[in-house]
Write a protein that holds these residues in place. Structure first.
Motif, PDB file in Angstrom:
ATOM      1  N   ALA A 652     -24.112  15.608   9.710  1.00 31.06           N
ATOM      2  CA  ALA A 652     -23.806  16.065   8.354  1.00 31.06           C
ATOM      3  C   ALA A 652     -23.384  14.912   7.454  1.00 31.06           C
ATOM      4  CB  ALA A 652     -22.712  17.133   8.397  1.00 31.06           C
ATOM      5  N   PHE A 653     -22.530  14.028   7.955  1.00 31.64           N
ATOM      6  CA  PHE A 653     -22.081  12.909   7.128  1.00 31.64           C
ATOM      7  C   PHE A 653     -23.244  12.007   6.757  1.00 31.64           C
ATOM      8  CE2 PHE A 653     -20.858   8.407   7.039  1.00 31.64           C
ATOM      9  CZ  PHE A 653     -20.118   8.410   5.865  1.00 31.64           C
ATOM     10  N   GLY A 654     -24.085  11.679   7.757  1.00 30.25           N
ATOM     11  CA  GLY A 654     -25.190  10.763   7.504  1.00 30.25           C
ATOM     12  C   GLY A 654     -26.135  11.262   6.428  1.00 30.25           C
ATOM     13  N   ILE A 655     -26.337  12.587   6.381  1.00 31.17           N
ATOM     14  CA  ILE A 655     -27.267  13.149   5.401  1.00 31.17           C
ATOM     15  C   ILE A 655     -26.562  13.427   4.077  1.00 31.17           C
ATOM     16  CG2 ILE A 655     -28.800  15.105   4.927  1.00 31.17           C
ATOM     17  CD1 ILE A 655     -29.289  15.318   7.924  1.00 31.17           C
ATOM     18  N   ALA A 656     -25.339  13.961   4.128  1.00 29.63           N
ATOM     19  CA  ALA A 656     -24.635  14.355   2.906  1.00 29.63           C
ATOM     20  C   ALA A 656     -24.306  13.164   2.008  1.00 29.63           C
ATOM     21  CB  ALA A 656     -23.350  15.099   3.268  1.00 29.63           C
ATOM     22  N   VAL A 657     -24.019  12.002   2.592  1.00 31.65           N
ATOM     23  CA  VAL A 657     -23.641  10.838   1.790  1.00 31.65           C
ATOM     24  C   VAL A 657     -24.809  10.324   0.945  1.00 31.65           C
ATOM     25  CG1 VAL A 657     -24.222   9.000   3.435  1.00 31.65           C
ATOM     26  CG2 VAL A 657     -22.228   8.734   1.926  1.00 31.65           C
ATOM     27  N   ASP A 658     -26.030  10.746   1.295  1.00 32.55           N
ATOM     28  CA  ASP A 658     -27.201  10.323   0.515  1.00 32.55           C
ATOM     29  C   ASP A 658     -27.079  10.739  -0.948  1.00 32.55           C
ATOM     30  OD1 ASP A 658     -28.080   9.475   2.925  1.00 32.55           O
ATOM     31  OD2 ASP A 658     -29.744  10.882   3.109  1.00 32.55           O
ATOM     32  N   ASP A 659     -26.574  11.955  -1.201  1.00 29.33           N
ATOM     33  CA  ASP A 659     -26.450  12.435  -2.576  1.00 29.33           C
ATOM     34  C   ASP A 659     -25.558  11.507  -3.401  1.00 29.33           C
ATOM     35  OD1 ASP A 659     -28.002  14.561  -1.860  1.00 29.33           O
ATOM     36  OD2 ASP A 659     -26.347  15.972  -1.627  1.00 29.33           O
ATOM     37  N   SER A 660     -24.462  11.079  -2.799  1.00 23.63           N
ATOM     38  CA  SER A 660     -23.537  10.191  -3.518  1.00 23.63           C
ATOM     39  C   SER A 660     -24.202   8.860  -3.847  1.00 23.63           C
ATOM     40  CB  SER A 660     -22.279   9.951  -2.674  1.00 23.63           C
ATOM     41  OG  SER A 660     -21.618  11.157  -2.394  1.00 23.63           O
ATOM     42  N   ILE A 661     -24.975   8.345  -2.909  1.00 26.17           N
ATOM     43  CA  ILE A 661     -25.632   7.047  -3.137  1.00 26.17           C
ATOM     44  C   ILE A 661     -26.675   7.165  -4.242  1.00 26.17           C
ATOM     45  CG2 ILE A 661     -27.174   5.357  -2.082  1.00 26.17           C
ATOM     46  CD1 ILE A 661     -25.573   5.656   0.472  1.00 26.17           C
ATOM     47  N   HIS A 662     -27.471   8.242  -4.224  1.00 25.71           N
ATOM     48  CA  HIS A 662     -28.451   8.443  -5.298  1.00 25.71           C
ATOM     49  C   HIS A 662     -27.750   8.579  -6.646  1.00 25.71           C
ATOM     50  CE1 HIS A 662     -32.348   8.630  -3.392  1.00 25.71           C
ATOM     51  NE2 HIS A 662     -31.874   9.403  -2.432  1.00 25.71           N
ATOM     52  N   PHE A 663     -26.658   9.314  -6.656  1.00 25.37           N
ATOM     53  CA  PHE A 663     -25.913   9.512  -7.907  1.00 25.37           C
ATOM     54  C   PHE A 663     -25.381   8.176  -8.427  1.00 25.37           C
ATOM     55  CE2 PHE A 663     -22.473  10.705 -10.685  1.00 25.37           C
ATOM     56  CZ  PHE A 663     -22.876  11.910 -11.249  1.00 25.37           C
ATOM     57  N   MET A 664     -24.761   7.386  -7.550  1.00 29.75           N
ATOM     58  CA  MET A 664     -24.170   6.123  -7.979  1.00 29.75           C
ATOM     59  C   MET A 664     -25.231   5.095  -8.359  1.00 29.75           C
ATOM     60  SD  MET A 664     -20.986   6.636  -8.059  1.00 29.75           S
ATOM     61  CE  MET A 664     -20.487   4.946  -8.386  1.00 29.75           C
ATOM     62  N   THR A 665     -26.353   5.106  -7.668  1.00 35.45           N
ATOM     63  CA  THR A 665     -27.423   4.157  -7.997  1.00 35.45           C
ATOM     64  C   THR A 665     -27.998   4.444  -9.378  1.00 35.45           C
ATOM     65  OG1 THR A 665     -27.988   4.014  -5.649  1.00 35.45           O
ATOM     66  CG2 THR A 665     -29.602   3.178  -7.203  1.00 35.45           C
ATOM     67  N   ASN A 666     -28.205   5.724  -9.674  1.00 33.51           N
ATOM     68  CA  ASN A 666     -28.722   6.092 -10.994  1.00 33.51           C
ATOM     69  C   ASN A 666     -27.688   5.810 -12.082  1.00 33.51           C
ATOM     70  OD1 ASN A 666     -30.465   7.046 -12.895  1.00 33.51           O
ATOM     71  ND2 ASN A 666     -30.358   9.181 -12.286  1.00 33.51           N
ATOM     72  N   LEU A 667     -26.413   6.060 -11.763  1.00 33.49           N
ATOM     73  CA  LEU A 667     -25.350   5.751 -12.724  1.00 33.49           C
ATOM     74  C   LEU A 667     -25.329   4.261 -13.037  1.00 33.49           C
ATOM     75  CD1 LEU A 667     -22.808   6.622 -14.329  1.00 33.49           C
ATOM     76  CD2 LEU A 667     -21.484   6.191 -12.247  1.00 33.49           C
ATOM     77  N   GLN A 668     -25.493   3.446 -12.022  1.00 35.87           N
ATOM     78  CA  GLN A 668     -25.528   1.997 -12.218  1.00 35.87           C
ATOM     79  C   GLN A 668     -26.700   1.604 -13.120  1.00 35.87           C
ATOM     80  OE1 GLN A 668     -26.717  -0.566  -8.892  1.00 35.87           O
ATOM     81  NE2 GLN A 668     -24.776  -1.638  -9.134  1.00 35.87           N
TER      82      GLN A 668
END
Length: 766
Positions: A652-668
């Protein structure tokens, strides 16, 4: 990625595929109970030495033969004896122990004689034998059921028999059972269980593969309504899965109860990554960018993000390597590698396809785009207006969830993976109820000093105390130990009276010692070593779960410490059942230890992106939410920690953290366009928010497929991971923006620092 590089990438995919085709060796399945033991464990090392001295404690098959009129029927006994003789002619069967071949020692002035325990030569002899056996607890509930409806045959097979040879032996035994046409029969043991599990694995693998393919095709058609919108992703995903499975088989791996989950897991992970890229590509086309510019921009903007999400997902799976349980270790390692293979498949095939295929018709669906924007705009406005309420709600709920999660107990069973109602599970329960258990219990015995042996009377008294405790604490059936030979001799000296099956007085024992050696040497099961310094206490018990087992083990340790004189007798619990119970207990700790390491690595990755440990901590916080919340769900629904549920947290952690990374990358990316944080968050919410919701729905639909499994591990994985992904979306879309807003100056500073030219480089250029 331009057209030229896309051709090279496609060529790379072709070379890799050709390599795996040429090295393909076929699929092999395996289920070995020892794959669930904790390796690099002193207890396992001790048990391996123990079985070298004595024998493996689970190389047997229990057979209960039923007769409607009761077992004390001469015709039935004749049939059973013929069946037993046939079993002895099967290659791989070493010995058969049953009431039919047991002989009682009788000691008279003329010496020791042995007579058959059960005599059915005539009705009178049979009646006399049956009455004697029914009154003797040594046999009732041991080799004959308490209600006399069945008799037990304990078939000892070859030690450490391979799964393939075990299948052959069991198939021959099963054939004989059907040939003799008994009123009923039950079987339980390793050679049966391994074959039954592998058959289930093969069925599950075929089911998951076909069901996952159909599910993915249906989802693709709903999203894109285009032939290539279905075929292309399907080709990419199947290629990634083929590479993953080929790599597993090439490196000596086998499909087991864990790895059969790989197809649906890899399918939905690959599909979610592709949707982020295609969604960006379609958005660029809607914004009237050229096709080449849209493709180049999609891979340039999201290449790093998709790679990082694949990496973090892999880290979640790799964290299972820290469990030291081979089945979990190899599942984590190979699935983590499979995620990276899926990334390679996506980025080597998709660019070429996008350049050479027409745009998807869904790019023109501006009505749906406006609806998405309207909903997300409304949601973002509410989030910014109720920041404190949202933060407080998440903090309170997460703290409560953490408390409830801490109350979840660890408990597992040997046959956890079998579905309720499975014939194998029912047979094992039958032996638990009728014959004192099917789960082996082994205790190592050693004389307390070099001056003693296990047959010194003082030592035997300690063993007698231990046997009484084991019988009461574990609810075990008949117990075998060095003391068994002594009790048998005492019984023989008293004309076979059941009450005489006890440790005699010191004086009586002194007179019978020579006879003990003679009778003990005739026993088929090795209970002590040649020097009589080491021995074993062996029995069977019902499988009450590892939680009950832990309590029983602790009581045994306390009893030994307080009641057994260590100078006379040393005692140590061992055996396969003990090791599996211990694995259930330790695996939870090991999974969360590995998860902590994965958290650290993900934090470093996010910190590297933004050059700030504070931002890294902010992004990690929402990813703790789904883990604690599913722990709370486990508590309220009575789901316990065990091998089949602990792994869910790493996945669950390995897959769920993907959303945060996509969000932060787009924010950047939005911040680099000199946007303020609030506006950058808003634009990120409209674009990445939609992709996160879509990919989560796809991931959940993929993991829900696992709930159709008849095995426990895939079922729990499907339910709990699906819930964790939904919780992750709530945390990323509701709480993460609220957490970021107070740090707008920090984020802006980090972005500006990365965008501003390096003064030293400017000086060098001048």
């Amino acid at each position: 990625m331009d057209r030229s590089k896309s051709r090279w990438a496609l060529g790379f995919a072709g070379v890799v595929s050709l390599f795996f085709i040429l090295t393909w060796h076929g699929v092999s399945f395996n289920y070995d109970f020892e794959n669930f033991f904790q390796h690099d464990d002193s207890e396992l090392d001790f048990y391996q030495e123990y079985r070298e001295l004595f024998q493996n404690d689970n190389d047997y098959l229990l057979i209960a033969l039923e007769n409607k009129t009761g077992v004390f029927d001469s015709a039935f006994l004749v049939k059973c004896l013929a069946f037993e003789n046939d079993l002895l002619h099967i290659n791989g069967v070493v010995e058969v122990v049953s009431v039919l071949n047991q002989k009682e020692p009788l000691i008279s002035p003329f010496g020791v004689n042995f007579r058959p325990l059960l005599n059915w030569s005539n009705s009178q002899s049979l009646s006399k034998s049956s009455q004697k056996i029914k009154a003797d607890k040594q046999w009732m509930g041991n080799l004959i059921a308490e209600d006399s409806s069945s008799l037990l045959m304990l078939v000892q097979n070859e030690q450490m028999i391979s799964k393939e040879n075990g299948d052959v032996v069991y198939d021959k035994i099963a054939g004989k059972l059907h040939e003799y046409d008994f009123d009923g029969f039950r079987t339980a043991g390793k050679i049966k269980a391994q074959g039954a599990f592998v058959n289930l694995l093969q069925q599950e693998f075929a089911f998951f593969l076909s069901f996952a393919i159909l599910g993915v095709l249906f989802l693709l058609w709903l999203m894109y309504r285009s032939w290539w919108g279905v075929v292309l992703p399907f080709v990419i995903i199947v290629t990634g899965i083929f590479w993953s499975v080929s790599f597993l088989l090439l490196t000596g791996g086998e499909l087991d109860v864990m790895s059969v989950m790989q197809p649906p897991i890899l399918m939905v992970i690959g599909l979610s990554g592709m949707i982020h890229v295609v969604n960006h590509y379609q958005a660029a086309l809607i914004a009237s960018e050229s096709k080449e510019k849209a493709i180049f921009g999609a891979f340039k903007s999201l290449g790093l993000a998709v790679f990082l999400t694949a990496l973090t997902t892999s880290l979640g799976f790799f964290s299972l390597y820290f469990t030291n349980v081979p089945s979990l270790m190899w599942f984590g390692l190979y699935t983590g590698c499979g995620v990276m293979f899926m990334f390679l498949s996506l980025f080597s095939i998709l660019p070429f396809a996008l350049y050479h295929l027409p745009p998807l018709p869904s790019t023109n669906r501006e009505v749906w785009a406006k609806r998405w924007n309207r909903v997300l705009r409304f949601l973002f406005q509410k989030i910014t207006n109720y920041r404190k309420t949202i933060s407080l709600t998440f903090i309170v709920f997460t703290l409560l969830a953490g408390y409830f999660m801490s109350q979840v107990k660890t408990n597992g069973y040997i046959l956890d993976n079998l579905p309720e109602g499975h014939s194998l599970l029912e047979d094992f329960r039958f032996f638990d109820q009728q014959y004192g258990g099917s789960k082996p219990l082994e205790i190592y015995l050693q004389a307390g000093s070099k001056d003693l042996t296990l047959f010194d009377y003082k030592v035997l008294k300690e063993i007698d105390k231990l046997e009484d405790f084991v019988r009461g604490n574990f609810g075990s059936g008949f117990i075998m130990s060095p003391l068994t030979a002594v009790k048998a001799v005492n019984k023989a000296k008293n004309q076979g009276k059941p009450k005489a099956f006890v440790l005699p007085s010191p004086l009586a024992y002194e007179r019978m010692q020579p006879m003990v050696n003679r009778i003990g040497d005739s026993q088929n099961i090795k209970l002590w070593t040649a020097d009589k310094m080491e021995g074993r206490l062996s029995t069977k018990m019902a499988d009450g779960g590892s939680l009950l087992g832990k309590k029983q083990h602790q009581k045994l340790e306390e009893f030994v410490a307080n009641k057994i004189d260590a100078s006379l007798l040393e005692v140590r619990l061992t055996g396969t059942s003990f090791l599996i119970d211990k694995s259930h207990e330790l695996v939870t700790y090991k999974v969360f230890s590995g998860l902590g390491f994965a958290f650290l690595l993900v934090g470093i990755i996010i910190g590297f992106l933004f050059r700030s440990w504070r931002i890294s901590l902010i992004v990690i916080l929402p990813n703790i939410v789904p883990l604690l919340w599913i722990g709370c769900v486990m508590y309220w629904f009575g789901i316990e920690f065990k091998l089949s549920t602990s792994i869910v947290f790493a996945i669950a952690f390995g897959i769920a953290v993907d959303d945060s990374i996509h969000f932060m990358t787009n924010l950047q990316m939005q911040m680099r366009k000199q946007q303020g944080l609030l506006k950058a968050l808003y634009l990120t919410y409209l674009t990445t928010g939609k992709a996160i919701i879509l990919t989560t729905l796809i991931l959940v639909s993929g993991f829900v497929m696992l709930t159709f499994s008849s095995l426990e591990i895939p079922w729990f994985t499907g339910v709990l991971v699906s819930l964790s992904l939904l919780f992750a979306v709530l945390a990323d879309l509701l709480w993460l923006p609220v957490l970021l807003l107070p740090f707008k100056e920090v984020i802006k500073e980090k972005i500006n620092r990365r965008l501003s030219p390096d003064p030293d480089k400017q000086t060098l250029q001048k």
